[in-house]
Design a protein around this motif. Structure first.
Motif, PDB file in Angstrom:
ATOM      1  N   ARG A   1       0.822  -1.218   0.000  1.00  0.00           N
ATOM      2  CA  ARG A   1       0.000   0.000   0.000  1.00  0.00           C
ATOM      3  C   ARG A   1       0.852   1.263   0.000  1.00  0.00           C
ATOM      4  O   ARG A   1       0.324   2.365   0.150  1.00  0.00           O
ATOM      5  CB  ARG A   1      -0.919  -0.005   1.222  1.00  0.00           C
ATOM      6  N   GLY A   2       2.193   1.098  -0.138  1.00  0.00           N
ATOM      7  CA  GLY A   2       3.075   2.263  -0.158  1.00  0.00           C
ATOM      8  C   GLY A   2       3.288   2.871   1.203  1.00  0.00           C
ATOM      9  O   GLY A   2       3.557   4.078   1.313  1.00  0.00           O
ATOM     10  N   LEU A   3       3.195   2.050   2.273  1.00  0.00           N
ATOM     11  CA  LEU A   3       3.317   2.563   3.633  1.00  0.00           C
ATOM     12  C   LEU A   3       4.435   1.848   4.379  1.00  0.00           C
ATOM     13  O   LEU A   3       4.877   0.757   3.991  1.00  0.00           O
ATOM     14  CB  LEU A   3       1.991   2.371   4.392  1.00  0.00           C
ATOM     15  N   LEU A   4       4.878   2.481   5.466  1.00  0.00           N
ATOM     16  CA  LEU A   4       5.869   1.903   6.353  1.00  0.00           C
ATOM     17  C   LEU A   4       5.296   1.842   7.772  1.00  0.00           C
ATOM     18  O   LEU A   4       4.479   2.680   8.167  1.00  0.00           O
ATOM     19  CB  LEU A   4       7.145   2.750   6.374  1.00  0.00           C
ATOM     20  N   ARG A   5       5.739   0.865   8.539  1.00  0.00           N
ATOM     21  CA  ARG A   5       5.327   0.728   9.942  1.00  0.00           C
ATOM     22  C   ARG A   5       6.417   1.351  10.806  1.00  0.00           C
ATOM     23  O   ARG A   5       7.557   0.888  10.827  1.00  0.00           O
ATOM     24  CB  ARG A   5       5.127  -0.746  10.279  1.00  0.00           C
ATOM     25  N   ARG A   6       6.074   2.424  11.513  1.00  0.00           N
ATOM     26  CA  ARG A   6       7.042   3.151  12.334  1.00  0.00           C
ATOM     27  C   ARG A   6       6.480   3.389  13.740  1.00  0.00           C
ATOM     28  O   ARG A   6       5.310   3.103  14.011  1.00  0.00           O
ATOM     29  CB  ARG A   6       7.367   4.505  11.687  1.00  0.00           C
ATOM     30  N   GLY A   7       7.349   3.905  14.621  1.00  0.00           N
ATOM     31  CA  GLY A   7       6.928   4.248  15.970  1.00  0.00           C
ATOM     32  C   GLY A   7       6.920   5.756  16.171  1.00  0.00           C
ATOM     33  O   GLY A   7       7.635   6.502  15.472  1.00  0.00           O
ATOM     34  N   TYR A   8       6.110   6.207  17.115  1.00  0.00           N
ATOM     35  CA  TYR A   8       6.063   7.640  17.437  1.00  0.00           C
ATOM     36  C   TYR A   8       5.971   7.783  18.957  1.00  0.00           C
ATOM     37  O   TYR A   8       5.102   7.163  19.603  1.00  0.00           O
ATOM     38  CB  TYR A   8       4.859   8.310  16.782  1.00  0.00           C
ATOM     39  N   LYS A   9       6.871   8.581  19.514  1.00  0.00           N
ATOM     40  CA  LYS A   9       6.847   8.840  20.950  1.00  0.00           C
ATOM     41  C   LYS A   9       5.990  10.067  21.230  1.00  0.00           C
ATOM     42  O   LYS A   9       6.282  11.171  20.750  1.00  0.00           O
ATOM     43  CB  LYS A   9       8.263   9.060  21.474  1.00  0.00           C
ATOM     44  N   ALA A  10       4.902   9.845  21.982  1.00  0.00           N
ATOM     45  CA  ALA A  10       3.964  10.935  22.256  1.00  0.00           C
ATOM     46  C   ALA A  10       4.626  12.008  23.121  1.00  0.00           C
ATOM     47  O   ALA A  10       5.474  11.724  23.978  1.00  0.00           O
ATOM     48  CB  ALA A  10       2.726  10.384  22.949  1.00  0.00           C
ATOM     49  N   LYS A  11       4.207  13.220  22.863  1.00  0.00           N
ATOM     50  CA  LYS A  11       4.696  14.366  23.626  1.00  0.00           C
ATOM     51  C   LYS A  11       3.578  14.899  24.515  1.00  0.00           C
ATOM     52  O   LYS A  11       2.402  14.578  24.317  1.00  0.00           O
ATOM     53  CB  LYS A  11       5.191  15.457  22.678  1.00  0.00           C
ATOM     54  N   LYS A  12       3.958  15.702  25.457  1.00  0.00           N
ATOM     55  CA  LYS A  12       2.976  16.278  26.361  1.00  0.00           C
ATOM     56  C   LYS A  12       1.957  17.079  25.571  1.00  0.00           C
ATOM     57  O   LYS A  12       2.313  17.888  24.718  1.00  0.00           O
ATOM     58  CB  LYS A  12       3.674  17.169  27.383  1.00  0.00           C
ATOM     59  N   GLY A  13       0.675  16.830  25.821  1.00  0.00           N
ATOM     60  CA  GLY A  13      -0.392  17.544  25.130  1.00  0.00           C
ATOM     61  C   GLY A  13      -0.885  16.846  23.876  1.00  0.00           C
ATOM     62  O   GLY A  13      -1.854  17.296  23.247  1.00  0.00           O
ATOM     63  N   ASP A  14      -0.216  15.773  23.475  1.00  0.00           N
ATOM     64  CA  ASP A  14      -0.664  15.035  22.290  1.00  0.00           C
ATOM     65  C   ASP A  14      -1.995  14.324  22.551  1.00  0.00           C
ATOM     66  O   ASP A  14      -2.263  13.842  23.662  1.00  0.00           O
ATOM     67  CB  ASP A  14       0.384  13.982  21.888  1.00  0.00           C
ATOM     68  N   THR A  15      -2.818  14.271  21.534  1.00  0.00           N
ATOM     69  CA  THR A  15      -4.042  13.455  21.534  1.00  0.00           C
ATOM     70  C   THR A  15      -3.986  12.565  20.299  1.00  0.00           C
ATOM     71  O   THR A  15      -3.210  12.804  19.362  1.00  0.00           O
ATOM     72  CB  THR A  15      -5.304  14.325  21.469  1.00  0.00           C
ATOM     73  N   LEU A  16      -4.822  11.553  20.276  1.00  0.00           N
ATOM     74  CA  LEU A  16      -4.853  10.679  19.104  1.00  0.00           C
ATOM     75  C   LEU A  16      -5.234  11.469  17.860  1.00  0.00           C
ATOM     76  O   LEU A  16      -4.690  11.243  16.768  1.00  0.00           O
ATOM     77  CB  LEU A  16      -5.835   9.520  19.318  1.00  0.00           C
ATOM     78  N   GLU A  17      -6.151  12.390  18.005  1.00  0.00           N
ATOM     79  CA  GLU A  17      -6.577  13.193  16.857  1.00  0.00           C
ATOM     80  C   GLU A  17      -5.422  14.043  16.335  1.00  0.00           C
ATOM     81  O   GLU A  17      -5.190  14.131  15.123  1.00  0.00           O
ATOM     82  CB  GLU A  17      -7.759  14.076  17.249  1.00  0.00           C
ATOM     83  N   LYS A  18      -4.664  14.647  17.260  1.00  0.00           N
ATOM     84  CA  LYS A  18      -3.547  15.510  16.875  1.00  0.00           C
ATOM     85  C   LYS A  18      -2.438  14.691  16.192  1.00  0.00           C
ATOM     86  O   LYS A  18      -1.882  15.090  15.168  1.00  0.00           O
ATOM     87  CB  LYS A  18      -3.011  16.212  18.118  1.00  0.00           C
ATOM     88  N   ILE A  19      -2.125  13.520  16.769  1.00  0.00           N
ATOM     89  CA  ILE A  19      -1.093  12.659  16.186  1.00  0.00           C
ATOM     90  C   ILE A  19      -1.551  12.156  14.818  1.00  0.00           C
ATOM     91  O   ILE A  19      -0.778  12.112  13.857  1.00  0.00           O
ATOM     92  CB  ILE A  19      -0.787  11.471  17.119  1.00  0.00           C
ATOM     93  N   GLY A  20      -2.829  11.790  14.724  1.00  0.00           N
ATOM     94  CA  GLY A  20      -3.359  11.269  13.472  1.00  0.00           C
ATOM     95  C   GLY A  20      -3.238  12.267  12.342  1.00  0.00           C
ATOM     96  O   GLY A  20      -2.864  11.913  11.214  1.00  0.00           O
ATOM     97  N   LYS A  21      -3.544  13.542  12.626  1.00  0.00           N
ATOM     98  CA  LYS A  21      -3.454  14.569  11.582  1.00  0.00           C
ATOM     99  C   LYS A  21      -2.023  14.704  11.072  1.00  0.00           C
ATOM    100  O   LYS A  21      -1.793  14.942   9.886  1.00  0.00           O
ATOM    101  CB  LYS A  21      -3.948  15.906  12.126  1.00  0.00           C
ATOM    102  N   ARG A  22      -1.070  14.515  11.940  1.00  0.00           N
ATOM    103  CA  ARG A  22       0.333  14.645  11.541  1.00  0.00           C
ATOM    104  C   ARG A  22       0.729  13.564  10.542  1.00  0.00           C
ATOM    105  O   ARG A  22       1.534  13.807   9.640  1.00  0.00           O
ATOM    106  CB  ARG A  22       1.209  14.574  12.795  1.00  0.00           C
ATOM    107  N   PHE A  23       0.136  12.350  10.682  1.00  0.00           N
ATOM    108  CA  PHE A  23       0.534  11.226   9.825  1.00  0.00           C
ATOM    109  C   PHE A  23      -0.582  10.792   8.868  1.00  0.00           C
ATOM    110  O   PHE A  23      -0.539   9.691   8.314  1.00  0.00           O
ATOM    111  CB  PHE A  23       0.955  10.043  10.698  1.00  0.00           C
TER     112      PHE A  23
END
Length: 653
Positions: free
Chosen positions: A511-533
């Protein structure tokens, strides 16, 4: 009524009107209540559906709770006493009397009976001599009236077929050919011989025509059970006892007797003696027709209505003579001279070639092999459903099609459990199709179904779905071509351990994707992280196995799927969730070379003496098969098979 579907496609479920077509789509085209061992069931065909619904409405109303009364040999009313009696025993009760009133005084009952008698006139002169020849009362012709309304094409929603509404297993017992091209349950003459023999045998067993008719409707196993439980062989008494006989069977016998009384006394019911719109008695002859000839071609050759030719030859369920042999086709006797002048001659099927279906083939694959189109194959073979493509079926393919399309070179990703393969064995892979069943797989590969379940970590009580690819351990010398099975060798697939990092990353790569990790930062929400990726909060929740309302802690490591080449802000992904490791001992291929001699076939509802899958369900597992019309089986020595109860059911209209 809701918008979006025609009225005729809606079904009543309690207070609801449900889209029948939509339900069928959800079920995957399978009948209601189908087991995992069932692939395709022919669509119901009933030209009298509206009139039969009127009859059913009457039965649900007036006959739902008739008064209990002693059955009398004397007619309760003068007009009934004046009726001529048929060659069947008549004893009067509330249900019989109400049926007679319905056919005499109710406009809907009159319309139904008029339609039945109108069609009866076409076939009665053919059926009565057969019944007499076999040695049963000729008035049993009224069984065919109630069963099918003399519609040879009729098929019920549960698969009963033809004038006499035989179920598949009983038809086979009585010698009726049933295959992809021919279903003699629809044959006017041969099904009548079979029905006469079956009714005669039931009469011998039970000694009364009432109980014989009850067994014809419900199955003789069910009748025997009712007799044993109630300690009575009196049909009318069994109708009065709680849990004696099914409600439909208690109505069936008086309905047949009422129809016979009407047929013998048409004037009294304002139906004759001759109906002006009755179909004339058909006189036909049989002519030999070349293999693979369409019935429409026969009709055109003699200038006859194709619908009549199809009705006279209703056993040709694809509207074409079967490949590989000439076939006797019925035509009106008056058209014999036209046939002799210019009938279909040898060579009529020369524009076709034959293809024997291998297990796992699809219409698209077969069409591509010969350079034909899927539409051509479906039309030529009367093929509606991929599930009809059983191993060994002979299909017709247009001769002289364009060059076949090149096979795809794409490799197939196959995630599966790790299986230990011996030195004299090899792994092959099978792509599940609409026609794949546990029984079919076990037969095709000559291995036990429970081994296939173990090798692929399947739920034996769940249905296989198109899109699955199964790994099967076979002897090293296994010849898929000789076994007529479509398989892929291990060299042609990318085999990965299901749930492993390799599996997940390979799927994402497609599908042209990679499986990676992301370390959450203070104030992050799932919605905010999702928009970034470019993911939704729902995506992140599903990938990480968390709730959508989850608030990531500072430094929490989440898995994200990102576009290839855009890994900014990410780190190496953690190991996948779930247990991934070597196969347990029960996934070893120790018995892969076993053949079907190690498989014991157990009687099920396809045997008239065996358990009814409707009334006495047997769990549909890797050990048992409760599908009417198929043989159940279990592996000898490994599983204990519970003997079936002595009941059976033959569904009628």
């Amino acid at each position: 009524m809701a918008h979006g579907a025609p009225a005729e496609e809606r079904e009543r479920i309690g207070p609801l009107e449900v889209a029948g077509g939509g339900r069928d789509q959800v079920r995957g085209g399978r009948p209601d209540g189908a087991t995992i061992h069932e692939t395709h069931a022919g669509r119901a065909v009933d030209a009298d559906a509206a009139a039969r619904e009127d009859l059913a409405s009457f039965e649900r109303g007036v006959l739902a709770n008739p008064p209990r009364a002693t059955i009398e040999k004397t007619a309760p009313e003068k007009w009934i006493a004046a009726l001529a009696l048929p060659e069947l025993p008549i004893r009067y009760g509330a249900k019989l009397v109400e049926y007679l009133r319905f056919f005499k005084d109710d406009a809907k009952g009159q319309a139904l009976m008029r339609g039945w008698l109108r069609r009866m006139n076409r076939y009665e002169h053919l059926l009565r001599p057969i019944l007499k020849e076999v040695g049963v009362p000729e008035d049993l012709v009224f069984v065919a009236m109630a069963e099918s309304g003399f519609q040879p094409h009729r098929r019920s929603r549960v698969g009963a077929a033809g004038l006499w509404q035989f179920m598949e297993p009983t038809g086979k017992v009585y010698g009726l050919e049933q295959n992809y091209w021919v279903d003699e349950r629809h044959d006017i003459e041969r099904s009548t011989y079979a029905a006469a023999a079956y009714l005669k045998d039931l009469r011998v067993r039970f000694g009364s025509w009432e109980m014989a008719l009850a067994a014809f409707n419900g199955g003789y196993g069910l009748a025997m059970t009712a007799i044993a439980r109630a300690n009575s062989n009196n049909f009318w008494a069994l109708c009065e006892i709680e849990s004696g006989l099914p409600h439909a069977t208690t109505l069936y016998v008086p309905k047949i007797l009422a129809a016979a009384l009407v047929g013998r006394n048409r004037a009294a019911f304002k139906l004759g003696p001759d109906l002006s719109d009755s179909l004339p008695p058909i006189q036909f002859v049989k002519v030999d027709v070349p293999p693979g000839t369409a019935l429409s071609t026969v009709a055109k050759a003699i200038d006859e209505d194709p619908a009549l030719i199809e009705e006279l030859n209703a056993q040709l369920i694809r509207k074409r003579t079967p490949p590989g042999r000439s076939y006797p086709v019925r035509i009106p006797k008056a058209k014999l001279a036209a046939w002799d002048r210019g009938g279909v001659r040898d060579g009529a099927g020369a524009d076709h070639i034959q293809h024997v279906v291998a297990y796992g083939e699809t219409v698209v694959a077969i069409a591509g092999r010969y350079g034909a189109t899927e539409a051509q194959l479906r039309k030529l073979n009367g093929l509606e459903d991929n599930a009809e493509l059983e191993r060994g079926v002979v299909l017709l393919v247009p001769r002289g099609s364009a060059a076949a399309a090149p096979a795809s070179s794409d490799r197939l990703l196959v995630p599966a459990p790790k299986v230990a393969v011996g030195p004299d064995q090899r792994l092959v892979f099978f792509a599940v199709t609409r026609s794949t069943t546990p029984r079919g797989l076990a037969d095709a590969f000559a291995v036990p179904w429970d081994s296939i379940v173990a090798w692929n970590d399947l739920d034996p009580q769940a249905r296989l779905q198109p899109g699955q690819v199964l790994q099967v351990v076979v002897p090293r010398g296994f010849d898929a071509r000789a076994a007529k099975i479509v398989v892929l060798e291990q060299s042609a697939v990318d085999l990965v351990i299901r749930g492993s990092r390799e599996h997940l990353e390979a799927g994402l790569k497609q599908r042209g994707l990679l499986r990676r990790g992301y370390k959450a930062k203070k104030g992050d929400t799932l919605e905010k992280i999702g928009k970034r990726f470019d993911l939704t909060d729902g995506d992140l929740a599903r990938i990480n196995g968390i709730d959508r309302s989850h608030t990531p802690a500072n430094g929490e490591l989440l898995v994200v799927y990102v576009k290839s080449g855009d890994t900014r802000g990410t780190v190496d992904a953690p190991a996948p969730r779930g247990k991934v490791g070597p196969a347990p001992d029960d996934l070893r291929a120790d018995d892969a070379a076993e053949d079907l001699s190690t498989t014991r076939y157990a009687a099920t509802a396809d045997d008239p003496s065996a358990a009814s899958a409707v009334d006495n369900p047997v769990p549909s597992t890797d050990e048992t098969n409760s599908l009417p019309g198929k043989r159940g089986w279990s592996k000898r020595g490994k599983h204990k098979t519970t003997p079936p109860k002595k009941t059976s059911k033959k569904k009628s209209g």
